[in-house]
Design a protein around this motif. Structure first.
Motif, PDB file in Angstrom:
ATOM      1  N   GLU A   1       0.866  -1.224   0.000  1.00 45.09           N
ATOM      2  CA  GLU A   1       0.000   0.000   0.000  1.00 45.09           C
ATOM      3  C   GLU A   1       0.889   1.257   0.000  1.00 45.09           C
ATOM      4  O   GLU A   1       1.453   1.608   1.047  1.00 45.09           O
ATOM      5  CB  GLU A   1      -0.917  -0.059   1.230  1.00 45.09           C
ATOM      6  N   PRO A   2       1.033   1.918  -1.135  1.00 45.38           N
ATOM      7  CA  PRO A   2       2.017   2.994  -1.250  1.00 45.38           C
ATOM      8  C   PRO A   2       1.792   4.158  -0.289  1.00 45.38           C
ATOM      9  O   PRO A   2       2.732   4.781   0.149  1.00 45.38           O
ATOM     10  CB  PRO A   2       1.881   3.471  -2.697  1.00 45.38           C
ATOM     11  N   TYR A   3       0.540   4.432   0.058  1.00 42.00           N
ATOM     12  CA  TYR A   3       0.301   5.642   0.843  1.00 42.00           C
ATOM     13  C   TYR A   3       0.383   5.436   2.348  1.00 42.00           C
ATOM     14  O   TYR A   3       0.021   6.321   3.110  1.00 42.00           O
ATOM     15  CB  TYR A   3      -0.987   6.326   0.375  1.00 42.00           C
ATOM     16  N   ASP A   4       0.880   4.261   2.790  1.00 45.07           N
ATOM     17  CA  ASP A   4       1.160   4.180   4.227  1.00 45.07           C
ATOM     18  C   ASP A   4       2.631   4.498   4.514  1.00 45.07           C
ATOM     19  O   ASP A   4       3.104   4.377   5.633  1.00 45.07           O
ATOM     20  CB  ASP A   4       0.740   2.837   4.837  1.00 45.07           C
ATOM     21  N   PHE A   5       3.310   4.955   3.477  1.00 44.38           N
ATOM     22  CA  PHE A   5       4.699   5.406   3.577  1.00 44.38           C
ATOM     23  C   PHE A   5       4.907   6.341   4.780  1.00 44.38           C
ATOM     24  O   PHE A   5       5.792   6.113   5.601  1.00 44.38           O
ATOM     25  CB  PHE A   5       5.012   6.119   2.256  1.00 44.38           C
ATOM     26  N   ALA A   6       4.104   7.367   4.868  1.00 43.14           N
ATOM     27  CA  ALA A   6       4.270   8.372   5.934  1.00 43.14           C
ATOM     28  C   ALA A   6       4.114   7.735   7.311  1.00 43.14           C
ATOM     29  O   ALA A   6       4.928   7.977   8.210  1.00 43.14           O
ATOM     30  CB  ALA A   6       3.261   9.504   5.758  1.00 43.14           C
ATOM     31  N   GLU A   7       3.100   6.890   7.460  1.00 40.88           N
ATOM     32  CA  GLU A   7       2.865   6.284   8.782  1.00 40.88           C
ATOM     33  C   GLU A   7       3.989   5.336   9.158  1.00 40.88           C
ATOM     34  O   GLU A   7       4.394   5.257  10.312  1.00 40.88           O
ATOM     35  CB  GLU A   7       1.514   5.558   8.825  1.00 40.88           C
ATOM     36  N   ARG A   8       4.486   4.613   8.166  1.00 39.16           N
ATOM     37  CA  ARG A   8       5.577   3.673   8.465  1.00 39.16           C
ATOM     38  C   ARG A   8       6.836   4.429   8.901  1.00 39.16           C
ATOM     39  O   ARG A   8       7.532   4.018   9.834  1.00 39.16           O
ATOM     40  CB  ARG A   8       5.859   2.790   7.252  1.00 39.16           C
ATOM     41  N   LEU A   9       7.122   5.541   8.223  1.00 32.38           N
ATOM     42  CA  LEU A   9       8.294   6.328   8.629  1.00 32.38           C
ATOM     43  C   LEU A   9       8.078   6.937  10.008  1.00 32.38           C
ATOM     44  O   LEU A   9       8.982   6.947  10.845  1.00 32.38           O
ATOM     45  CB  LEU A   9       8.577   7.428   7.603  1.00 32.38           C
TER      46      LEU A   9
ATOM     47  N   ALA B   1      -4.376  14.613   3.568  1.00 35.64           N
ATOM     48  CA  ALA B   1      -3.192  14.919   2.750  1.00 35.64           C
ATOM     49  C   ALA B   1      -2.036  15.478   3.570  1.00 35.64           C
ATOM     50  O   ALA B   1      -0.879  15.120   3.326  1.00 35.64           O
ATOM     51  CB  ALA B   1      -3.563  15.897   1.635  1.00 35.64           C
ATOM     52  N   ASN B   2      -2.328  16.332   4.533  1.00 32.04           N
ATOM     53  CA  ASN B   2      -1.227  16.926   5.293  1.00 32.04           C
ATOM     54  C   ASN B   2      -0.436  15.897   6.090  1.00 32.04           C
ATOM     55  O   ASN B   2       0.755  16.089   6.336  1.00 32.04           O
ATOM     56  CB  ASN B   2      -1.745  18.034   6.234  1.00 32.04           C
ATOM     57  N   ARG B   3      -1.082  14.802   6.473  1.00 32.39           N
ATOM     58  CA  ARG B   3      -0.354  13.736   7.179  1.00 32.39           C
ATOM     59  C   ARG B   3       0.299  12.755   6.211  1.00 32.39           C
ATOM     60  O   ARG B   3       1.356  12.205   6.483  1.00 32.39           O
ATOM     61  CB  ARG B   3      -1.309  12.944   8.091  1.00 32.39           C
ATOM     62  N   ALA B   4      -0.352  12.547   5.070  1.00 29.48           N
ATOM     63  CA  ALA B   4       0.107  11.509   4.139  1.00 29.48           C
ATOM     64  C   ALA B   4       1.232  11.980   3.225  1.00 29.48           C
ATOM     65  O   ALA B   4       1.955  11.163   2.655  1.00 29.48           O
ATOM     66  CB  ALA B   4      -1.073  11.020   3.299  1.00 29.48           C
ATOM     67  N   THR B   5       1.365  13.287   3.063  1.00 30.26           N
ATOM     68  CA  THR B   5       2.320  13.833   2.095  1.00 30.26           C
ATOM     69  C   THR B   5       3.442  14.535   2.848  1.00 30.26           C
ATOM     70  O   THR B   5       3.208  15.494   3.573  1.00 30.26           O
ATOM     71  CB  THR B   5       1.595  14.836   1.167  1.00 30.26           C
ATOM     72  N   LEU B   6       4.656  14.041   2.661  1.00 32.61           N
ATOM     73  CA  LEU B   6       5.762  14.488   3.512  1.00 32.61           C
ATOM     74  C   LEU B   6       6.659  15.542   2.865  1.00 32.61           C
ATOM     75  O   LEU B   6       6.975  15.465   1.670  1.00 32.61           O
ATOM     76  CB  LEU B   6       6.631  13.287   3.893  1.00 32.61           C
ATOM     77  N   ALA B   7       7.087  16.490   3.681  1.00 34.49           N
ATOM     78  CA  ALA B   7       8.029  17.531   3.246  1.00 34.49           C
ATOM     79  C   ALA B   7       9.372  17.306   3.937  1.00 34.49           C
ATOM     80  O   ALA B   7       9.457  17.336   5.170  1.00 34.49           O
ATOM     81  CB  ALA B   7       7.474  18.904   3.610  1.00 34.49           C
ATOM     82  N   PHE B   8      10.402  17.076   3.122  1.00 30.91           N
ATOM     83  CA  PHE B   8      11.770  16.888   3.640  1.00 30.91           C
ATOM     84  C   PHE B   8      12.658  18.045   3.188  1.00 30.91           C
ATOM     85  O   PHE B   8      12.795  18.280   1.978  1.00 30.91           O
ATOM     86  CB  PHE B   8      12.403  15.612   3.084  1.00 30.91           C
ATOM     87  N   ALA B   9      13.282  18.727   4.129  1.00 32.72           N
ATOM     88  CA  ALA B   9      14.236  19.790   3.797  1.00 32.72           C
ATOM     89  C   ALA B   9      15.637  19.216   3.806  1.00 32.72           C
ATOM     90  O   ALA B   9      16.057  18.590   4.792  1.00 32.72           O
ATOM     91  CB  ALA B   9      14.135  20.914   4.829  1.00 32.72           C
ATOM     92  N   MET B  10      16.368  19.417   2.722  1.00 34.59           N
ATOM     93  CA  MET B  10      17.750  18.909   2.717  1.00 34.59           C
ATOM     94  C   MET B  10      18.624  19.801   3.581  1.00 34.59           C
ATOM     95  O   MET B  10      18.557  21.032   3.528  1.00 34.59           O
ATOM     96  CB  MET B  10      18.308  18.813   1.291  1.00 34.59           C
ATOM     97  N   ILE B  11      19.445  19.131   4.385  1.00 38.29           N
ATOM     98  CA  ILE B  11      20.407  19.825   5.241  1.00 38.29           C
ATOM     99  C   ILE B  11      21.770  19.509   4.641  1.00 38.29           C
ATOM    100  O   ILE B  11      22.267  18.382   4.744  1.00 38.29           O
ATOM    101  CB  ILE B  11      20.309  19.321   6.699  1.00 38.29           C
ATOM    102  N   GLU B  12      22.348  20.493   3.973  1.00 43.69           N
ATOM    103  CA  GLU B  12      23.604  20.239   3.257  1.00 43.69           C
ATOM    104  C   GLU B  12      24.412  21.513   3.081  1.00 43.69           C
ATOM    105  O   GLU B  12      25.314  21.554   2.250  1.00 43.69           O
ATOM    106  CB  GLU B  12      23.320  19.551   1.906  1.00 43.69           C
ATOM    107  N   THR B  13      24.076  22.546   3.864  1.00 42.73           N
ATOM    108  CA  THR B  13      24.878  23.772   3.858  1.00 42.73           C
ATOM    109  C   THR B  13      25.314  24.037   5.301  1.00 42.73           C
ATOM    110  O   THR B  13      24.736  23.495   6.244  1.00 42.73           O
ATOM    111  CB  THR B  13      24.060  24.990   3.372  1.00 42.73           C
ATOM    112  N   ARG B  14      26.314  24.900   5.449  1.00 37.50           N
ATOM    113  CA  ARG B  14      26.785  25.220   6.804  1.00 37.50           C
ATOM    114  C   ARG B  14      25.687  25.934   7.598  1.00 37.50           C
ATOM    115  O   ARG B  14      25.463  25.654   8.776  1.00 37.50           O
ATOM    116  CB  ARG B  14      28.039  26.098   6.715  1.00 37.50           C
TER     117      ARG B  14
END
Ligand code: 3PY
Ligand code: MG
Length: 256
Positions: free
Chosen positions: A1-9, A139-152
């Motif tokens: 089930e692709p959309y349980d991604f958020a809950e599993r993480l 949608a707000n729970r199921a759709t994830l926003a990841f910010a890359m941390i890669e600068t000082r």
């Protein structure tokens, strides 16, 4: 089930992703079929444009995988289009302050968390959701926003970035992080010093109740990242996987 991604993480499960640079749906779909739980389509350094992303997302879902998109630097309108097309998560590169993180989150989350504009027909069709209110509520729970941390700046301001409402997680780019922390002296994604810096990011993310993601250049890096607390880990770039398999095939013949 692709959309349980958020809950599993959120439950702390480790989820591996393939990294897709080659545009078009075929290779990404094959990687999902090969068993990758997620496939990340890279619009920053890979060659996916929006048409490729829109065609590839349903192909990944059809193969039982979860589609994730990395957008180019600062392209938050594209982030919004990616979730409308059915991406379960978006990774935004080079986020280095709270204001930029907020502008990113605003395009992924509906009010009151953000300012995402309504138009999820493709995402709803893929998820099999027909009730608009049901979509709005989940949608707000199921759709994830990841910010890359890669600068000082991001490394030093990690706690403030992690506190941005609606930001689900951070994602470490060890190549850029190593360049930034050495002031351009080296690119050393697998160096001990890079892993040490990354471990601090994972600890901060976990303390803040956020998901920690990592771009792992090798299996060893993935294991080290997992031990440090990273749970969303990319491992295997499509183009490199093909080149490696080709090299191995040729070597096997030569060894004949
Ligand atoms: C990095 O290592 O900087 C990345 O962004 C991985 O793609
Ligand atoms: Mg990077």
């Amino acid at each position: 089930e692709p959309y349980d991604f958020a809950e599993r993480l959120r439950a702390g499960e480790t989820i591996l992703s393939a990294w897709s640079c080659l545009p078009g749906r075929h290779v990404a779909q094959l990687l999902a079929r090969a068993g990758y739980p997620a496939v990340t389509l890279d619009m920053q350094h890979g060659e996916h444009d929006f048409a490729s992303v829109a065609a590839t997302i349903p192909a990944i879902v059809a193969a039982g995988g979860t589609p994730v998109v990395r957008v180019p630097v600062g392209e938050f309108a594209t982030a919004s289009r990616a979730v409308d097309a059915g991406a379960a998560a978006v990774i935004a590169p080079m986020i280095d302050d709270v204001e930029t993180a907020r502008r990113f989150v605003a395009q992924i989350k509906y009010p009151p968390l953000g300012e995402r504009s309504w138009g999820p027909a493709s995402a709803m069709a893929l998820a099999g959701v027909t009730d608009p209110l049901g979509w709005l509520e989940t949608a707000n729970r199921a759709t994830l926003a990841f910010a890359m941390i890669e600068t000082r700046a991001a490394f030093e301001g990690i706690d403030d970035i992690l506190a941005v409402p609606g930001l689900d997680g951070v994602f470490v780019g060890p190549a850029d992080l190593s360049i930034a922390l050495s002031n351009g002296a080296h690119v050393a994604p697998s160096a001990e010093s890079t892993h040490a810096a990354a471990a601090k990011i994972a600890a901060a993310a976990r303390a803040a109740g956020r998901i920690a993601g990592y771009f792992a250049p090798s299996v060893e890096d993935a294991r080290t990242a997992q031990a440090a607390g990273f749970t969303f880990i990319s491992l295997g770039i499509d183009a490199a996987l093909i080149a490696e398999a080709g090299r191995a095939k040729l070597a096997a013949f030569e060894a004949g």
